[in-house]
Design a protein around this motif. Structure first.
Motif, short mmCIF file in Angstrom:
data_model
loop_
_atom_site.label_atom_id
_atom_site.label_comp_id
_atom_site.label_asym_id
_atom_site.label_seq_id
_atom_site.Cartn_x
_atom_site.Cartn_y
_atom_site.Cartn_z
N ALA A 1 13.94 26.51 -23.54
CA ALA A 1 13.25 26.27 -22.28
C ALA A 1 11.79 26.74 -22.32
O ALA A 1 10.94 26.22 -21.60
CB ALA A 1 13.98 26.96 -21.14
N ASN A 2 11.49 27.74 -23.16
CA ASN A 2 10.15 28.32 -23.17
C ASN A 2 9.29 27.86 -24.35
O ASN A 2 8.10 28.13 -24.37
CB ASN A 2 10.24 29.85 -23.19
CG ASN A 2 8.89 30.51 -22.95
OD1 ASN A 2 8.12 30.07 -22.09
ND2 ASN A 2 8.58 31.54 -23.71
N LEU A 3 9.86 27.19 -25.31
CA LEU A 3 9.13 26.78 -26.51
C LEU A 3 8.73 25.31 -26.43
O LEU A 3 9.52 24.47 -25.99
CB LEU A 3 9.98 27.01 -27.76
CG LEU A 3 10.34 28.46 -28.08
CD1 LEU A 3 11.40 28.51 -29.19
CD2 LEU A 3 9.10 29.24 -28.50
N ARG A 4 7.50 25.02 -26.85
CA ARG A 4 7.02 23.64 -26.91
C ARG A 4 6.15 23.48 -28.16
O ARG A 4 5.39 24.38 -28.51
CB ARG A 4 6.20 23.27 -25.68
CG ARG A 4 6.97 23.24 -24.36
CD ARG A 4 7.97 22.10 -24.32
NE ARG A 4 8.64 22.04 -23.04
CZ ARG A 4 9.72 22.72 -22.70
NH1 ARG A 4 10.27 23.55 -23.58
NH2 ARG A 4 10.28 22.59 -21.52
N PRO A 5 6.23 22.31 -28.82
CA PRO A 5 5.36 22.10 -29.97
C PRO A 5 3.91 21.89 -29.56
O PRO A 5 3.62 21.14 -28.62
CB PRO A 5 5.94 20.82 -30.61
CG PRO A 5 6.65 20.12 -29.51
CD PRO A 5 7.15 21.18 -28.59
N LYS A 6 3.01 22.60 -30.23
CA LYS A 6 1.57 22.40 -30.05
C LYS A 6 0.92 22.42 -31.42
O LYS A 6 1.21 23.32 -32.24
CB LYS A 6 0.96 23.49 -29.16
CG LYS A 6 1.41 23.46 -27.71
CD LYS A 6 0.65 24.48 -26.88
CE LYS A 6 1.08 24.42 -25.42
NZ LYS A 6 2.45 24.91 -25.24
N CYS A 7 0.08 21.45 -31.69
CA CYS A 7 -0.66 21.49 -32.94
C CYS A 7 -1.54 22.73 -32.95
O CYS A 7 -1.82 23.32 -31.91
CB CYS A 7 -1.49 20.21 -33.12
SG CYS A 7 -2.88 20.07 -31.97
N ARG A 8 -1.98 23.13 -34.13
CA ARG A 8 -2.74 24.37 -34.24
C ARG A 8 -4.00 24.35 -33.36
O ARG A 8 -4.34 25.35 -32.71
CB ARG A 8 -3.10 24.62 -35.70
CG ARG A 8 -3.82 25.94 -35.97
CD ARG A 8 -2.99 27.14 -35.54
NE ARG A 8 -1.68 27.18 -36.12
CZ ARG A 8 -1.38 27.70 -37.32
NH1 ARG A 8 -2.35 28.20 -38.06
NH2 ARG A 8 -0.14 27.73 -37.75
N HIS A 9 -4.67 23.20 -33.30
CA HIS A 9 -5.89 23.09 -32.49
C HIS A 9 -5.60 23.35 -31.01
O HIS A 9 -6.29 24.15 -30.36
CB HIS A 9 -6.50 21.70 -32.66
CG HIS A 9 -7.65 21.42 -31.75
ND1 HIS A 9 -8.93 21.89 -31.98
CD2 HIS A 9 -7.72 20.72 -30.58
CE1 HIS A 9 -9.74 21.49 -31.01
NE2 HIS A 9 -9.01 20.78 -30.15
N HIS A 10 -4.56 22.70 -30.46
CA HIS A 10 -4.27 22.86 -29.03
C HIS A 10 -3.55 24.17 -28.74
O HIS A 10 -3.64 24.68 -27.61
CB HIS A 10 -3.49 21.65 -28.53
CG HIS A 10 -4.32 20.40 -28.48
ND1 HIS A 10 -4.00 19.25 -29.17
CD2 HIS A 10 -5.51 20.15 -27.84
CE1 HIS A 10 -4.91 18.34 -28.93
NE2 HIS A 10 -5.85 18.86 -28.16
N HIS A 11 -2.87 24.73 -29.72
CA HIS A 11 -2.30 26.08 -29.56
C HIS A 11 -3.43 27.08 -29.37
O HIS A 11 -3.40 27.93 -28.47
CB HIS A 11 -1.47 26.42 -30.79
CG HIS A 11 -0.61 27.64 -30.62
ND1 HIS A 11 0.33 28.03 -31.56
CD2 HIS A 11 -0.54 28.58 -29.63
CE1 HIS A 11 0.93 29.13 -31.15
NE2 HIS A 11 0.42 29.48 -29.99
N ARG A 12 -4.47 26.97 -30.20
CA ARG A 12 -5.62 27.87 -30.07
C ARG A 12 -6.36 27.62 -28.77
O ARG A 12 -6.84 28.57 -28.12
CB ARG A 12 -6.56 27.67 -31.26
CG ARG A 12 -6.02 28.24 -32.56
CD ARG A 12 -6.89 27.86 -33.73
NE ARG A 12 -6.45 28.48 -34.97
CZ ARG A 12 -6.85 28.10 -36.18
NH1 ARG A 12 -7.71 27.11 -36.31
NH2 ARG A 12 -6.40 28.73 -37.26
N MET A 13 -6.48 26.36 -28.36
CA MET A 13 -7.16 26.04 -27.11
C MET A 13 -6.46 26.71 -25.93
O MET A 13 -7.11 27.29 -25.05
CB MET A 13 -7.20 24.52 -26.91
CG MET A 13 -7.93 24.08 -25.65
SD MET A 13 -7.87 22.28 -25.39
CE MET A 13 -6.20 22.11 -24.74
N LYS A 14 -5.14 26.67 -25.93
CA LYS A 14 -4.38 27.28 -24.85
C LYS A 14 -4.51 28.79 -24.87
O LYS A 14 -4.59 29.45 -23.83
CB LYS A 14 -2.91 26.86 -24.97
CG LYS A 14 -1.97 27.54 -23.97
CD LYS A 14 -1.01 28.44 -24.71
CE LYS A 14 -0.02 29.07 -23.74
NZ LYS A 14 0.96 29.94 -24.42
N THR A 15 -4.59 29.37 -26.08
CA THR A 15 -4.63 30.83 -26.21
C THR A 15 -6.02 31.40 -25.95
O THR A 15 -6.16 32.47 -25.33
CB THR A 15 -4.17 31.24 -27.62
OG1 THR A 15 -2.85 30.72 -27.85
CG2 THR A 15 -4.14 32.75 -27.76
#
Length: 372
Positions: A321-335
């Motif tokens: 429920a809490n995990l979602r795939p994010k590419c490295r670029h968008h993972h960093r953007m969110k963080t």
């Protein structure tokens, strides 16, 4: 932070590009229709001095205009700014395999979908829709396209060349997986992964030994069990590509290793298959449920993405429920930026832009919902 009115202006300006293309198309066809029939075959030459373009460019402009006027619903959507030129031409290309009656059914459906999705998602949906509408026609088209497979070499500057290989999607997926597996198994050095893939591909093509284990190639195909039982011929989903006619993957399916993924019959979404690192079973289910990065418009395949904790890790929430795939670029953007996201209770994923707009990522079923 971009003010909301500037974002609205940007959307309107982009829509105006479509209207300009539609207006140019209509004007160009008026000029073409006014030409003497004997001159029409040289229409590209007429455009050369008018638009300061080459003959090839002129002929392409005329061919494109003819395609658009032959599909008035698509041209109207382009003029209204609902879709852009790329989507318009993609829709025309996808429905070209259908007869007139089925084109009339498909066009409004594909236009409505393309109006709210990016090009890649719209193309993937169109392929699947056309396959469902007329599988035999789509298979005939694939067989014709398969005849166009080729290898081309393009000279680049600075002593470099580009090698382009056109082959069936399934073969390409298997070939890339082999190259990628070998490249990732190489020891760390000063090369990037792309450089390693290039070197590995060159070695394989030239018959050289590769310095890493090759392993077994793997692609992910999703099809209903009724296909395997020869009860249906529904489209088969190739991960990272989209739908394919069932017949062209039958041999691979017969010799493949299958895993059962239960889907919700009402929605087609994947169902049932705490440390910080997700378990293999969790990753497999999440990748099946969310085939690509969950950033709106990103099409990076899930198996190449990070699994992001949407709510920060608290020791107990490494869950599906809490995990979602994010590419490295968008993972960093969110963080590291003012973008944020949340997982909704219904399984959808919503992003909030720096200006405060909420954009929802649509669920993409891996199976057709039950017709009831």
């Amino acid at each position: 932070m971009a003010p909301a009115d500037i974002e609205d202006d940007l959307v309107a300006a982009y829509a105006a590009i479509g209207k300009a293309v539609a207006d140019f198309t209509s004007t160009l066809m008026k000029l073409y229709d006014d030409l003497d029939p004997q001159v029409q075959q040289y229409a590209g030459d007429v455009l050369m001095p008018l638009l300061r373009v080459s003959q090839v460019k002129g002929n392409k402009l005329i061919d494109r205009a003819m395609s658009l006027v032959e599909h008035p619903a698509v041209l109207e959507a382009l003029s209204e700014g609902r879709i852009d030129e790329g989507k318009a031409l993609m829709i025309i290309d996808q429905v070209s395999v259908l007869d007139a009656a089925n084109q009339a059914i498909a066009e409004p459906v594909l236009i409505n979908h393309a109006a709210t999705h990016n090009y890649t998602a719209s193309q993937r949906y169109a392929r699947r829709y056309v396959l469902k509408l007329d599988a035999e026609a789509a298979l005939r088209r694939h067989k014709e396209k398969r005849k166009q497979r080729l290898v081309e070499k393009f000279n680049l500057d600075d002593g470099m060349c580009s090698l382009r290989v056109v082959l069936p999607a399934l073969d390409a997926a298997l070939a890339f997986d082999r190259i990628d597996r070998i490249a990732r198994a190489l020891p760390k050095d000063d090369r990037t992964l792309d450089q390693k893939r290039s070197d590995v591909a060159a070695d394989l093509l030239m018959g050289k030994e590769t310095p890493a284990p090759q392993g077994e190639v793997c692609v992910n195909l999703t099809m209903p069990i009724t296909n395997i039982l020869d009860l249906t011929t529904d489209p088969v989903m190739l991960a990272g590509y989209g739908p394919l006619p069932a017949e062209i993957v039958a041999d691979v399916a017969a010799n493949g290793i299958w895993k059962r993924i239960l889907t919700d019959p009402a929605t087609g979404m994947a169902e049932h298959i705490t440390t910080y690192r997700p378990t293999p079973a969790q990753r497999e289910l999440i990748n099946a449920r969310y085939p690509t990065c969950t950033m709106v418009g990103c099409n990076q395949p899930a198996h190449r993405c990070d699994l992001d904790h949407c709510c920060p890790f608290d020791g107990t929430n490494t869950t599906v429920a809490n995990l979602r795939p994010k590419c490295r670029h968008h993972h960093r953007m969110k963080t590291h930026s003012s973008w944020s996201c949340e997982n909704r209770a219904d399984g959808t994923h919503a992003w909030t832009t720096p200006s405060g707009k909420v954009i929802e990522t649509e669920l993409e079923p891996i199976a057709e919902p039950a017709p009831f």
